[in-house]
Design a protein around this motif. Structure first.
Motif, PDB file in Angstrom:
ATOM      1  N   VAL A 159       0.882  -1.321   0.185  1.00  0.00           N
ATOM      2  CA  VAL A 159       0.011  -0.051   0.056  1.00  0.00           C
ATOM      3  C   VAL A 159       0.741   1.284   0.093  1.00  0.00           C
ATOM      4  CG1 VAL A 159      -1.709   1.328   1.201  1.00  0.00           C
ATOM      5  CG2 VAL A 159      -1.883  -1.381   1.066  1.00  0.00           C
ATOM      6  N   ARG A 160       0.521   2.175  -1.118  1.00  0.00           N
ATOM      7  CA  ARG A 160       1.607   3.279  -1.064  1.00  0.00           C
ATOM      8  C   ARG A 160       0.540   4.570  -0.671  1.00  0.00           C
ATOM      9  NH1 ARG A 160       3.419  -0.052  -4.633  1.00  0.00           N
ATOM     10  NH2 ARG A 160       5.911  -0.293  -4.464  1.00  0.00           N
ATOM     11  N   GLY A 161       1.347   5.550  -0.374  1.00  0.00           N
ATOM     12  CA  GLY A 161       0.714   6.927   0.072  1.00  0.00           C
ATOM     13  C   GLY A 161      -0.262   7.460  -0.767  1.00  0.00           C
ATOM     14  N   ASP A 162      -0.132   7.264  -2.298  1.00  0.00           N
ATOM     15  CA  ASP A 162      -1.154   7.447  -3.127  1.00  0.00           C
ATOM     16  C   ASP A 162      -1.924   5.917  -3.383  1.00  0.00           C
ATOM     17  OD1 ASP A 162      -2.731   7.694  -5.332  1.00  0.00           O
ATOM     18  OD2 ASP A 162      -1.419   8.304  -6.738  1.00  0.00           O
ATOM     19  N   PHE A 163      -3.188   5.695  -2.438  1.00  0.00           N
ATOM     20  CA  PHE A 163      -3.586   4.505  -2.559  1.00  0.00           C
ATOM     21  C   PHE A 163      -3.820   3.848  -3.816  1.00  0.00           C
ATOM     22  CE2 PHE A 163      -5.866   4.973   1.786  1.00  0.00           C
ATOM     23  CZ  PHE A 163      -4.769   5.152   2.505  1.00  0.00           C
ATOM     24  N   VAL A 164      -4.156   4.658  -4.890  1.00  0.00           N
ATOM     25  CA  VAL A 164      -4.594   4.190  -5.967  1.00  0.00           C
ATOM     26  C   VAL A 164      -3.390   3.466  -6.775  1.00  0.00           C
ATOM     27  CG1 VAL A 164      -5.582   4.359  -8.433  1.00  0.00           C
ATOM     28  CG2 VAL A 164      -6.583   5.526  -6.473  1.00  0.00           C
ATOM     29  N   ALA A 165      -2.180   3.907  -6.477  1.00  0.00           N
ATOM     30  CA  ALA A 165      -0.869   3.374  -7.095  1.00  0.00           C
ATOM     31  C   ALA A 165      -0.477   2.171  -6.389  1.00  0.00           C
ATOM     32  CB  ALA A 165       0.068   4.298  -6.939  1.00  0.00           C
ATOM     33  N   SER A 166      -1.109   1.539  -5.364  1.00  0.00           N
ATOM     34  CA  SER A 166      -0.745   0.577  -4.645  1.00  0.00           C
ATOM     35  C   SER A 166      -0.691  -0.668  -5.485  1.00  0.00           C
ATOM     36  CB  SER A 166      -1.384   0.341  -3.458  1.00  0.00           C
ATOM     37  OG  SER A 166      -1.580   1.271  -2.572  1.00  0.00           O
ATOM     38  N   SER A 167       0.335  -1.743  -5.369  1.00  0.00           N
ATOM     39  CA  SER A 167       0.357  -2.872  -6.216  1.00  0.00           C
ATOM     40  C   SER A 167       1.236  -3.972  -5.275  1.00  0.00           C
ATOM     41  CB  SER A 167       1.078  -2.462  -7.411  1.00  0.00           C
ATOM     42  OG  SER A 167       2.424  -2.182  -6.993  1.00  0.00           O
ATOM     43  N   MET A 168       1.339  -5.114  -5.974  1.00  0.00           N
ATOM     44  CA  MET A 168       2.291  -5.942  -5.667  1.00  0.00           C
ATOM     45  C   MET A 168       3.703  -5.800  -5.761  1.00  0.00           C
ATOM     46  SD  MET A 168       0.109  -9.561  -6.491  1.00  0.00           S
ATOM     47  CE  MET A 168      -0.326  -9.043  -8.530  1.00  0.00           C
ATOM     48  N   ALA A 169       4.036  -4.960  -6.506  1.00  0.00           N
ATOM     49  CA  ALA A 169       5.506  -4.419  -6.971  1.00  0.00           C
ATOM     50  C   ALA A 169       6.182  -3.662  -5.708  1.00  0.00           C
ATOM     51  CB  ALA A 169       5.425  -3.631  -8.172  1.00  0.00           C
ATOM     52  N   ASP A 170       7.307  -4.264  -5.358  1.00  0.00           N
ATOM     53  CA  ASP A 170       7.911  -3.514  -4.109  1.00  0.00           C
ATOM     54  C   ASP A 170       8.979  -2.824  -4.370  1.00  0.00           C
ATOM     55  OD1 ASP A 170       9.539  -5.561  -4.778  1.00  0.00           O
ATOM     56  OD2 ASP A 170       9.786  -6.484  -2.616  1.00  0.00           O
ATOM     57  N   ASN A 171       9.289  -2.621  -5.760  1.00  0.00           N
ATOM     58  CA  ASN A 171      10.576  -2.043  -6.165  1.00  0.00           C
ATOM     59  C   ASN A 171      10.353  -0.843  -6.823  1.00  0.00           C
ATOM     60  OD1 ASN A 171       9.234  -2.708  -8.470  1.00  0.00           O
ATOM     61  ND2 ASN A 171      10.878  -3.872  -9.556  1.00  0.00           N
ATOM     62  N   LEU A 172       9.421   0.025  -6.605  1.00  0.00           N
ATOM     63  CA  LEU A 172       9.132   1.311  -7.069  1.00  0.00           C
ATOM     64  C   LEU A 172       9.690   2.492  -6.173  1.00  0.00           C
ATOM     65  CD1 LEU A 172       5.238   1.091  -7.752  1.00  0.00           C
ATOM     66  CD2 LEU A 172       7.464   0.420  -9.382  1.00  0.00           C
ATOM     67  N   GLY A 173      10.509   2.312  -5.057  1.00  0.00           N
ATOM     68  CA  GLY A 173      11.171   3.194  -4.466  1.00  0.00           C
ATOM     69  C   GLY A 173      10.312   4.201  -3.811  1.00  0.00           C
ATOM     70  N   ASP A 174      10.286   5.616  -3.911  1.00  0.00           N
ATOM     71  CA  ASP A 174       9.547   6.569  -3.260  1.00  0.00           C
ATOM     72  C   ASP A 174       8.391   7.167  -4.040  1.00  0.00           C
ATOM     73  OD1 ASP A 174      10.929   6.331  -0.818  1.00  0.00           O
ATOM     74  OD2 ASP A 174      12.358   7.964  -1.339  1.00  0.00           O
ATOM     75  N   LYS A 175       8.360   6.515  -4.983  1.00  0.00           N
ATOM     76  CA  LYS A 175       7.376   6.709  -6.064  1.00  0.00           C
ATOM     77  C   LYS A 175       5.926   6.628  -5.282  1.00  0.00           C
ATOM     78  CE  LYS A 175       9.499   5.804 -10.613  1.00  0.00           C
ATOM     79  NZ  LYS A 175       9.426   5.146 -11.696  1.00  0.00           N
ATOM     80  N   HIS A 176       5.089   7.443  -5.662  1.00  0.00           N
ATOM     81  CA  HIS A 176       3.560   7.549  -5.485  1.00  0.00           C
ATOM     82  C   HIS A 176       3.307   7.517  -3.887  1.00  0.00           C
ATOM     83  CE1 HIS A 176       2.831   6.622  -9.315  1.00  0.00           C
ATOM     84  NE2 HIS A 176       3.546   5.413  -9.407  1.00  0.00           N
ATOM     85  N   GLY A 177       4.068   8.130  -3.128  1.00  0.00           N
ATOM     86  CA  GLY A 177       4.154   8.503  -1.769  1.00  0.00           C
ATOM     87  C   GLY A 177       4.894   7.230  -0.984  1.00  0.00           C
ATOM     88  N   GLY A 178       5.500   6.360  -1.453  1.00  0.00           N
ATOM     89  CA  GLY A 178       6.293   5.444  -0.927  1.00  0.00           C
ATOM     90  C   GLY A 178       5.271   4.505  -0.194  1.00  0.00           C
ATOM     91  N   VAL A 179       6.090   3.016   0.461  1.00  0.00           N
ATOM     92  CA  VAL A 179       5.149   2.099   0.838  1.00  0.00           C
ATOM     93  C   VAL A 179       4.800   2.545   2.434  1.00  0.00           C
ATOM     94  CG1 VAL A 179       5.049  -0.384   1.560  1.00  0.00           C
ATOM     95  CG2 VAL A 179       6.168   0.307  -0.710  1.00  0.00           C
TER      96      VAL A 179
END
Length: 243
Positions: free
Chosen positions: A133-153
């Motif tokens: 789950v990311r800070g931008d909820f809509v951008a959450s996914s099963m990918a854990d390799n997006l760094g700080d994108k979309h508000g971070g995990v």
């Protein structure tokens, strides 16, 4: 001289506590900045949010369809189908647990009671997956390799996986609406598509390339569903059984 105005603290508190909404296509969406960022707010206001998918859905889905929606997002499509098309049987699957309360709120505020919301993924076999789950909820996914994108995990959740064959046997959908960020290349070939009248998909060729696109089209063709260009635009493609 006008009488001086007095402020009733209780009335002020009640006014401030009223939910604020963004309106789109006559629908109401609670204004939660974790979900509705500036770009989404502008798209909602202009009735252009998920424009291509909305146009396909509005032209192809029927009131008597049993719809299975994969990737419910913020509840936009399920609410659109229930309110504008009067669809009475919708099953909306969303993997992100952080979105479920918002989807239910959208349905409640729009008087929708014909959608069953499932916090689950569909896959070949039953199991569990980790969902980020990311800070931008809509951008959450099963990918854990997006760094700080979309508000971070901001949270890691365990989400159940339901066998897709089991779900299709139980629901027996006549219509599929699917936007699952690239997983369609693997999931569509696992489905029993023979019961579908129509399928509306947002493809993600930037994720899986030409081979993934071909797998989706081949699975549809094998099930007797033909690409329908009049209800397709760019990456949103529609397949129908008979014209």
């Amino acid at each position: 001289m006008d009488a001086p105005r007095t402020t009733d603290p209780a009335a002020t508190e009640a006014a401030d506590s009223k939910p604020k909404f963004i309106r789109s296509r006559g629908l109401r969406f609670p204004y939660d900045t974790r979900i509705i960022n500036r770009k989404r707010r502008a798209l909602l206001h202009s009735d252009t949010y998920e424009l291509k998918e909305s146009e396909a859905v509005l032209s192809q889905i029927r009131p008597d369809d049993r719809v299975i929606e994969l990737g419910a997002g913020m509840g936009y499509m399920s609410t659109l189908m229930a309110r504008h098309l009067k669809v009475r049987d919708i099953h909306a699957f969303e993997a992100n647990p952080a979105m479920i309360p918002y989807i239910r709120a959208v349905h409640a505020f729009n008087g929708v009671d014909t959608v069953r919301v499932h916090n689950a993924l569909l896959g070949e076999t039953a199991g569990e997956v980790t969902f980020y789950v990311r800070g931008d909820f809509v951008a959450s996914s099963m990918a854990d390799n997006l760094g700080d994108k979309h508000g971070g995990v901001i949270a890691r959740e365990t989400v159940p996986v339901r066998p897709v064959a089991e779900a299709f046997t139980e629901i027996r959908p006549t219509a599929l609406v699917c936007d699952i960020e690239g997983a369609e290349q693997h999931l569509i070939p696992l489905m029993d598509l023979s019961m579908l009248r129509v399928a509306i998909l947002e493809l993600h060729p930037q994720v899986f390339g030409q081979d993934g696109t071909r797998r989706v089209f081949d699975a549809m063709a094998a099930a007797g569903l033909t690409y329908f260009p009049r209800a397709s635009q760019g990456k949103v493609v529609t397949f129908r059984r008979g014209w």
